[in-house]
Design a protein around this motif. Structure first.
Motif, PDB file in Angstrom:
ATOM      1  N   UNK A 129      -6.902  15.097  21.703  1.00  0.00           N
ATOM      2  CA  UNK A 129      -5.479  15.191  22.032  1.00  0.00           C
ATOM      3  C   UNK A 129      -5.162  14.285  23.209  1.00  0.00           C
ATOM      4  N   UNK A 130      -3.897  13.853  23.354  1.00  0.00           N
ATOM      5  CA  UNK A 130      -3.523  13.153  24.575  1.00  0.00           C
ATOM      6  C   UNK A 130      -3.844  14.048  25.779  1.00  0.00           C
ATOM      7  N   UNK A 149      -2.778  22.379  25.340  1.00  0.00           N
ATOM      8  CA  UNK A 149      -3.727  22.803  24.319  1.00  0.00           C
ATOM      9  C   UNK A 149      -3.399  24.169  23.741  1.00  0.00           C
ATOM     10  N   UNK A 150      -2.423  24.870  24.327  1.00  0.00           N
ATOM     11  CA  UNK A 150      -2.001  26.149  23.749  1.00  0.00           C
ATOM     12  C   UNK A 150      -0.937  25.945  22.678  1.00  0.00           C
ATOM     13  N   UNK A 180       0.238  15.624  19.087  1.00  0.00           N
ATOM     14  CA  UNK A 180      -0.461  14.570  18.361  1.00  0.00           C
ATOM     15  C   UNK A 180      -1.956  14.854  18.498  1.00  0.00           C
ATOM     16  N   UNK A 181      -2.708  14.624  17.434  1.00  0.00           N
ATOM     17  CA  UNK A 181      -4.143  14.913  17.484  1.00  0.00           C
ATOM     18  C   UNK A 181      -4.891  13.996  16.525  1.00  0.00           C
ATOM     19  N   UNK A 192      -0.545   5.004  20.833  1.00  0.00           N
ATOM     20  CA  UNK A 192       0.081   6.312  20.609  1.00  0.00           C
ATOM     21  C   UNK A 192       0.267   7.102  21.901  1.00  0.00           C
ATOM     22  N   UNK A 193      -0.603   6.869  22.891  1.00  0.00           N
ATOM     23  CA  UNK A 193      -0.471   7.593  24.164  1.00  0.00           C
ATOM     24  C   UNK A 193       0.303   6.794  25.211  1.00  0.00           C
ATOM     25  N   UNK A 194       0.936   5.707  24.795  1.00  0.00           N
ATOM     26  CA  UNK A 194       1.816   4.969  25.690  1.00  0.00           C
ATOM     27  C   UNK A 194       1.219   3.729  26.325  1.00  0.00           C
ATOM     28  N   UNK A 195       0.070   3.292  25.876  1.00  0.00           N
ATOM     29  CA  UNK A 195      -0.590   2.067  26.351  1.00  0.00           C
ATOM     30  C   UNK A 195      -0.832   2.008  27.858  1.00  0.00           C
ATOM     31  N   UNK A 196      -1.347   3.080  28.461  1.00  0.00           N
ATOM     32  CA  UNK A 196      -1.631   3.016  29.899  1.00  0.00           C
ATOM     33  C   UNK A 196      -2.836   2.100  30.169  1.00  0.00           C
TER      34      UNK A 196
END
Length: 91
Positions: free
Chosen positions: A44-45, A50-51, A57-58, A73-77
């Motif tokens: 997961x991001x 997690x609850x 997204x997974x 997908x996680x924003x290109x950090x």
């Protein structure tokens, strides 16, 4: 996992073309024998709650995407982190 002498934190440097399914397989190999590792391992991001994984997204061993796809997908950090969790297999 810490109680079983596992360190559940891992830093991986991934090539952009690395399949996420390969990363999940690696984690399954590393931690799949832990008592608390029942079910399917999912990534997961890092900031996902997690609850409430049903709406997050997974990525699982069934995904064919690459590390580059997940990075986008996680924003290109500059550096990106993921969490993992073993979830019951529905079926």
């Amino acid at each position: 996992m810490c109680q079983e002498k596992y360190n559940p934190y891992l830093e991986l440097i991934l090539a952009p073309r690395k399949k996420i399914s390969s990363v999940v397989q690696h984690l399954n190999t590393k931690w799949g024998s832990a008592q608390c590792s029942k079910g399917e391992l999912m990534l997961f991001p890092y900031d996902a709650r997690l609850d409430s994984v049903a709406v997050s997204e997974k990525w699982t061993i069934k995904d064919s995407c690459t590390a580059a796809d997940v990075h986008v997908a996680v924003g290109s950090p500059l550096t990106f982190r993921l969490r993992f969790k073993f979830l019951p297999i529905n079926g």
